[in-house]
Design a protein around this motif. Structure first.
Motif, PDB file in Angstrom:
ATOM      1  N   SER A  80     -19.160  -0.994   9.083  1.00  0.00           N
ATOM      2  CA  SER A  80     -18.271   0.085   9.509  1.00  0.00           C
ATOM      3  C   SER A  80     -16.981  -0.481  10.100  1.00  0.00           C
ATOM      4  O   SER A  80     -15.915   0.160  10.008  1.00  0.00           O
ATOM      5  CB  SER A  80     -18.966   0.994  10.527  1.00  0.00           C
ATOM      6  OG  SER A  80     -19.263   0.290  11.723  1.00  0.00           O
ATOM      7  N   ALA A  81     -17.056  -1.670  10.675  1.00  0.00           N
ATOM      8  CA  ALA A  81     -15.852  -2.312  11.211  1.00  0.00           C
ATOM      9  C   ALA A  81     -14.911  -2.700  10.072  1.00  0.00           C
ATOM     10  O   ALA A  81     -13.687  -2.609  10.205  1.00  0.00           O
ATOM     11  CB  ALA A  81     -16.226  -3.533  12.040  1.00  0.00           C
ATOM     12  N   CYS A  82     -15.473  -3.115   8.947  1.00  0.00           N
ATOM     13  CA  CYS A  82     -14.644  -3.417   7.769  1.00  0.00           C
ATOM     14  C   CYS A  82     -13.859  -2.179   7.357  1.00  0.00           C
ATOM     15  O   CYS A  82     -12.686  -2.266   6.972  1.00  0.00           O
ATOM     16  CB  CYS A  82     -15.516  -3.865   6.601  1.00  0.00           C
ATOM     17  SG  CYS A  82     -16.302  -5.475   6.786  1.00  0.00           S
ATOM     18  N   GLN A  83     -14.502  -1.031   7.464  1.00  0.00           N
ATOM     19  CA  GLN A  83     -13.870   0.218   7.052  1.00  0.00           C
ATOM     20  C   GLN A  83     -12.840   0.712   8.062  1.00  0.00           C
ATOM     21  O   GLN A  83     -12.088   1.645   7.792  1.00  0.00           O
ATOM     22  CB  GLN A  83     -14.954   1.276   6.815  1.00  0.00           C
ATOM     23  CG  GLN A  83     -15.851   0.924   5.646  1.00  0.00           C
ATOM     24  CD  GLN A  83     -17.114   1.757   5.584  1.00  0.00           C
ATOM     25  OE1 GLN A  83     -17.293   2.674   6.382  1.00  0.00           O
ATOM     26  NE2 GLN A  83     -17.999   1.441   4.651  1.00  0.00           N
ATOM     27  N   THR A  84     -12.792   0.069   9.212  1.00  0.00           N
ATOM     28  CA  THR A  84     -11.741   0.338  10.194  1.00  0.00           C
ATOM     29  C   THR A  84     -10.592  -0.644  10.025  1.00  0.00           C
ATOM     30  O   THR A  84      -9.413  -0.278  10.120  1.00  0.00           O
ATOM     31  CB  THR A  84     -12.297   0.231  11.624  1.00  0.00           C
ATOM     32  OG1 THR A  84     -13.349   1.188  11.799  1.00  0.00           O
ATOM     33  CG2 THR A  84     -11.214   0.474  12.658  1.00  0.00           C
ATOM     34  N   ILE A  85     -10.950  -1.900   9.758  1.00  0.00           N
ATOM     35  CA  ILE A  85      -9.946  -2.958   9.626  1.00  0.00           C
ATOM     36  C   ILE A  85      -9.067  -2.742   8.396  1.00  0.00           C
ATOM     37  O   ILE A  85      -7.840  -2.859   8.460  1.00  0.00           O
ATOM     38  CB  ILE A  85     -10.639  -4.335   9.549  1.00  0.00           C
ATOM     39  CG1 ILE A  85     -11.325  -4.664  10.882  1.00  0.00           C
ATOM     40  CG2 ILE A  85      -9.631  -5.422   9.185  1.00  0.00           C
ATOM     41  CD1 ILE A  85     -12.280  -5.834  10.802  1.00  0.00           C
ATOM     42  N   ALA A  86      -9.689  -2.433   7.263  1.00  0.00           N
ATOM     43  CA  ALA A  86      -8.934  -2.310   6.012  1.00  0.00           C
ATOM     44  C   ALA A  86      -7.847  -1.233   6.083  1.00  0.00           C
ATOM     45  O   ALA A  86      -6.694  -1.491   5.716  1.00  0.00           O
ATOM     46  CB  ALA A  86      -9.890  -2.050   4.844  1.00  0.00           C
ATOM     47  N   PRO A  87      -8.144  -0.010   6.547  1.00  0.00           N
ATOM     48  CA  PRO A  87      -7.080   0.996   6.647  1.00  0.00           C
ATOM     49  C   PRO A  87      -5.970   0.587   7.611  1.00  0.00           C
ATOM     50  O   PRO A  87      -4.803   0.970   7.428  1.00  0.00           O
ATOM     51  CB  PRO A  87      -7.816   2.242   7.156  1.00  0.00           C
ATOM     52  CG  PRO A  87      -9.231   2.049   6.719  1.00  0.00           C
ATOM     53  CD  PRO A  87      -9.466   0.581   6.854  1.00  0.00           C
ATOM     54  N   LYS A  88      -6.318  -0.180   8.640  1.00  0.00           N
ATOM     55  CA  LYS A  88      -5.286  -0.657   9.568  1.00  0.00           C
ATOM     56  C   LYS A  88      -4.302  -1.568   8.835  1.00  0.00           C
ATOM     57  O   LYS A  88      -3.084  -1.492   9.051  1.00  0.00           O
ATOM     58  CB  LYS A  88      -5.919  -1.399  10.738  1.00  0.00           C
ATOM     59  CG  LYS A  88      -4.881  -1.906  11.755  1.00  0.00           C
ATOM     60  CD  LYS A  88      -5.538  -2.670  12.875  1.00  0.00           C
ATOM     61  CE  LYS A  88      -4.477  -3.122  13.888  1.00  0.00           C
ATOM     62  NZ  LYS A  88      -3.454  -4.007  13.300  1.00  0.00           N
ATOM     63  N   PHE A  89      -4.826  -2.427   7.962  1.00  0.00           N
ATOM     64  CA  PHE A  89      -3.944  -3.292   7.176  1.00  0.00           C
ATOM     65  C   PHE A  89      -3.013  -2.449   6.301  1.00  0.00           C
ATOM     66  O   PHE A  89      -1.836  -2.767   6.144  1.00  0.00           O
ATOM     67  CB  PHE A  89      -4.763  -4.239   6.299  1.00  0.00           C
ATOM     68  CG  PHE A  89      -5.423  -5.371   7.047  1.00  0.00           C
ATOM     69  CD1 PHE A  89      -4.899  -5.864   8.226  1.00  0.00           C
ATOM     70  CD2 PHE A  89      -6.581  -5.969   6.543  1.00  0.00           C
ATOM     71  CE1 PHE A  89      -5.510  -6.907   8.907  1.00  0.00           C
ATOM     72  CE2 PHE A  89      -7.186  -7.015   7.207  1.00  0.00           C
ATOM     73  CZ  PHE A  89      -6.657  -7.485   8.396  1.00  0.00           C
ATOM     74  N   VAL A  90      -3.578  -1.399   5.727  1.00  0.00           N
ATOM     75  CA  VAL A  90      -2.761  -0.513   4.877  1.00  0.00           C
ATOM     76  C   VAL A  90      -1.649   0.115   5.711  1.00  0.00           C
ATOM     77  O   VAL A  90      -0.483   0.156   5.306  1.00  0.00           O
ATOM     78  CB  VAL A  90      -3.633   0.578   4.222  1.00  0.00           C
ATOM     79  CG1 VAL A  90      -2.759   1.554   3.433  1.00  0.00           C
ATOM     80  CG2 VAL A  90      -4.677  -0.057   3.300  1.00  0.00           C
ATOM     81  N   GLY A  91      -2.002   0.596   6.893  1.00  0.00           N
ATOM     82  CA  GLY A  91      -1.016   1.192   7.775  1.00  0.00           C
ATOM     83  C   GLY A  91       0.043   0.202   8.235  1.00  0.00           C
ATOM     84  O   GLY A  91       1.201   0.571   8.457  1.00  0.00           O
TER      85      GLY A  91
END
Length: 322
Positions: A80-91
């Protein structure tokens, strides 16, 4: 610990830190006015293989001379942390995402279809839903595969442990990369005429109880390149040592942490391949959709023997020297 090498034809996680590599500067431009490329790195967890892949990637990118800013994030084995980190990179508007391990790449692919994603330490990109075809991805994802020589590892096990009749297959049921390898292991064990029983964990919290449940039921344990088991390899090894149960592993780091022996790819080299692919993408020389998944086709397999473990459980590893 002994290490030897054989030719094989196939196919530093830093949590929550940002580092500047190459000749870039922190304001988005290099000292010479060049664009500084932003790379977001999402690593599933910390263990020797993934850390080595990360190190190899960074070395390859630095060697290119491109001005880059690298943001390192480690999910500590929390998908679930991966799914938080990835969108942050996109942002953050990164120019490329480097994803280490299958769940990290799946999270990145779920977060963007536009930003290039280079993955590594992934068994099968197509089977994991990351690309349409390993030879022609046709998506924004590409990278380097750590497809494990499962058959060769189990043949080696039979050579070193000829009295083994029943093998325990230890893996995490939440990792699709492990499902692929376990299927290959079952096929090979069937071909070798050996019985097997699955011992699956859903998280690292179950490792102790599941491994203890295998004691007395199997003659040896085998674990593929499973991230959860790799991170807990020392714990598995301790239980196996206490019960004189051979533990054959999918890669070098797991073996050194608590295994008996393995035949492994070089994960630092694997990361370098991914880094070279990333450089081509950032330079505009290629696109992920057109870049076939790469393997260490000219690399060497590493034969690793854990002599301390062998002595502790009374196993002769001299057959590996033949």
């Amino acid at each position: 610990m002994n290490v030897t090498r054989r030719n094989f034809l196939a196919g530093t996680g830093i949590a929550a830190t940002a580092v500047l590599a190459g000749c870039g500067s922190s304001d988005g431009g290099s000292a010479s006015g060049e664009k500084t490329y932003k790379i977001g790195v999402v690593q599933l967890t910390e263990h020797a293989a993934l850390d080595a892949s990360n190190e190899g990637f960074v070395e390859a990118v630095n060697a290119s001379g491109l001005p880059v800013s690298i943001d390192q994030q480690n999910a500590q084995n929390d998908q679930s942390a991966c799914q938080t980190i990835a969108p942050k990179f996109v942002g953050d508007g990164v120019d490329l995402i480097f994803a280490i391990a299958t769940p990290a790449a799946q999270a990145a692919a779920g977060a963007t279809t536009e930003i290039p994603i280079v993955g590594t330490a992934i068994t099968d990109f197509a089977a994991s839903g990351l690309v349409q075809d390993n030879d022609k991805p046709s998506t924004n994802v590409t990278g380097s595969s750590d497809l494990t020589p499962v058959a060769e590892q189990l043949e080696m096990m039979q050579k070193v442990l000829p009295d083994v009749k029943k093998v325990g297959l230890l893996y995490c049921s939440a990792e699709s990369n492990s499902d692929i390898q376990i299927k290959a292991a079952k096929d090979e064990l069937d071909a070798l005429g050996l019985e097997y029983t699955e011992f699956a964990v859903s998280s690292s919290n179950e490792i102790q109880s599941v491994v203890e449940s295998a004691v007395g039921k199997v003659d040896a344990l085998y674990a593929p390149t499973d991230n959860t088991i790799a991170a807990g390899a020392a714990q598995v090894g301790q239980i196996c040592k206490e019960n004189k149960l051979p533990f054959v592993t999918g890669e070098e780091g797991m073996c050194k942490a608590g295994g008996l022996f393995t035949l492994s790819i070089n994960y630092k080299d694997l990361g370098k391949v991914a880094g070279e692919m990333a450089v081509k993408i950032l330079k505009g020389e290629s696109k992920p959709a057109d870049m076939a998944i790469e393997h260490l086709s000219t690399s060497e397999l590493v034969v690793v023997k854990n002599d301390e473990m062998a002595q502790a459980i009374g196993v002769d590893l001299s057959a590996l020297d033949a």
